[in-house]
Design an enzyme around this catalytic site. Structure first.
Site, PDB file in Angstrom:
ATOM      1  N   ASP A  16     -22.768  17.876  50.230  1.00  0.00           N
ATOM      2  CA  ASP A  16     -22.981  16.958  51.341  1.00  0.00           C
ATOM      3  C   ASP A  16     -24.399  17.238  51.864  1.00  0.00           C
ATOM      4  O   ASP A  16     -25.040  18.210  51.457  1.00  0.00           O
ATOM      5  CB  ASP A  16     -21.925  17.231  52.426  1.00  0.00           C
ATOM      6  CG  ASP A  16     -22.146  16.408  53.678  1.00  0.00           C
ATOM      7  OD1 ASP A  16     -22.335  15.185  53.567  1.00  0.00           O
ATOM      8  OD2 ASP A  16     -22.161  16.997  54.773  1.00  0.00           O
ATOM      9  N   ASP A  62     -25.864  15.955  55.601  1.00  0.00           N
ATOM     10  CA  ASP A  62     -26.004  16.086  57.055  1.00  0.00           C
ATOM     11  C   ASP A  62     -25.109  17.191  57.609  1.00  0.00           C
ATOM     12  O   ASP A  62     -23.895  17.195  57.378  1.00  0.00           O
ATOM     13  CB  ASP A  62     -25.662  14.754  57.732  1.00  0.00           C
ATOM     14  CG  ASP A  62     -26.717  13.700  57.451  1.00  0.00           C
ATOM     15  OD1 ASP A  62     -27.855  13.887  57.893  1.00  0.00           O
ATOM     16  OD2 ASP A  62     -26.407  12.710  56.763  1.00  0.00           O
TER      17      ASP A  62
END
Length: 246
Positions: free
Chosen positions: A31, A33
């Site tokens: 991922d 953020d």
């Protein structure tokens, strides 16, 4: 059954250390953020200010719902949950305009560059699987291209036609795995996430998940992760059959 603690250690009965029960993996999917880039506080301010302009507040329960979701899903939840006096499209347009300026200076999280470079140097295939769209990713990563160019490919959930459902659905991680040349099965992939929605997506995809959550995320929302760490600096690649840090 082994018990996982927030430091990532694996303890047996009576608290004695035991061998790792994690499955060996060959590919890693990250991922972005809140995991690689420190953007969550920026997002929180953008959304909080926008919501305030509609005479509403941004409660914690709503923040937890949107964490890790696509831009469209985030805005839909906010507008509908908070009953804002605007359409989803109107809010989304304003949100995108502001974020393309505000996110340009997002710094890397602790341990992110070290881990990405380590895996790349040891020829471990790595991919990015972010709920953000292409425009947003280009803005957020422009100051860190030396790191993000190391990924074999990037899947951007908000603008990728193959990602039919955003996190917590498993689509984005399954699409990311399918784009490696050797198309590894889910068992061979290790997901790195910070958000409960992302952890659910990774587990639903049949993958092990390393979670590096915000300290405010409750224990109950961490329990499905394979291991929970305070930062990527704590990750021990050898526990998953990957080359150890020197």
């Amino acid at each position: 059954m082994s018990r996982l603690f927030s430091t990532g250690s694996v303890l047996g009965a009576g608290g004695s250390k035991m061998a790792s029960n994690f499955r060996k993996v060959t590919h890693c999917i990250f991922d972005m953020d809140g995991l690689l880039l420190d953007t969550e506080k920026i997002y929180e301010k953008i959304l909080g200010d926008l919501i305030k302009s509609y005479n509403s507040t941004y409660p914690w329960a709503t923040r937890m719902k949107v964490m890790g979701t696509t831009e469209q899903r985030t805005v839909s939840i906010i507008v509908n949950d908070l009953k804002l006096s605007c359409t989803v499209d109107e809010f989304l347009k304003k949100f995108r305009e502001i974020q393309l300026v505000a996110l340009a200076d997002a710094p890397l999280m602790r341990g992110a560059e070290r881990l990405v470079r380590h895996l790349h140097q040891h020829n471990v295939p790595i991919a990015l699987a972010t709920s953000s769209g292409l425009d947003s990713v280009e803005v957020k990563t422009k100051n860190h291209l030396e790191v993000f160019d190391l990924f074999h490919h990037k899947v951007m959930g908000s603008s990728d036609a193959e990602v039919k459902e955003g996190k917590p659905a498993p689509d984005i991680f399954l699409v990311a795995a399918s784009r490696f040349p050797d198309k590894p099965i889910p068992d061979q992939c290790l997901v790195f996430e910070d958000a409960p929605n992302g952890v659910t997506a990774g587990v639903s995809a049949g993958m092990q998940v390393v979670m590096v959550p915000d300290p405010h995320i409750e224990e109950a929302q961490r329990k499905h992760a394979t291991v929970v760490l305070k930062s990527l600096e704590e990750f021990k690649p050898e526990q998953f059959g990957l080359p150890a840090f020197q």
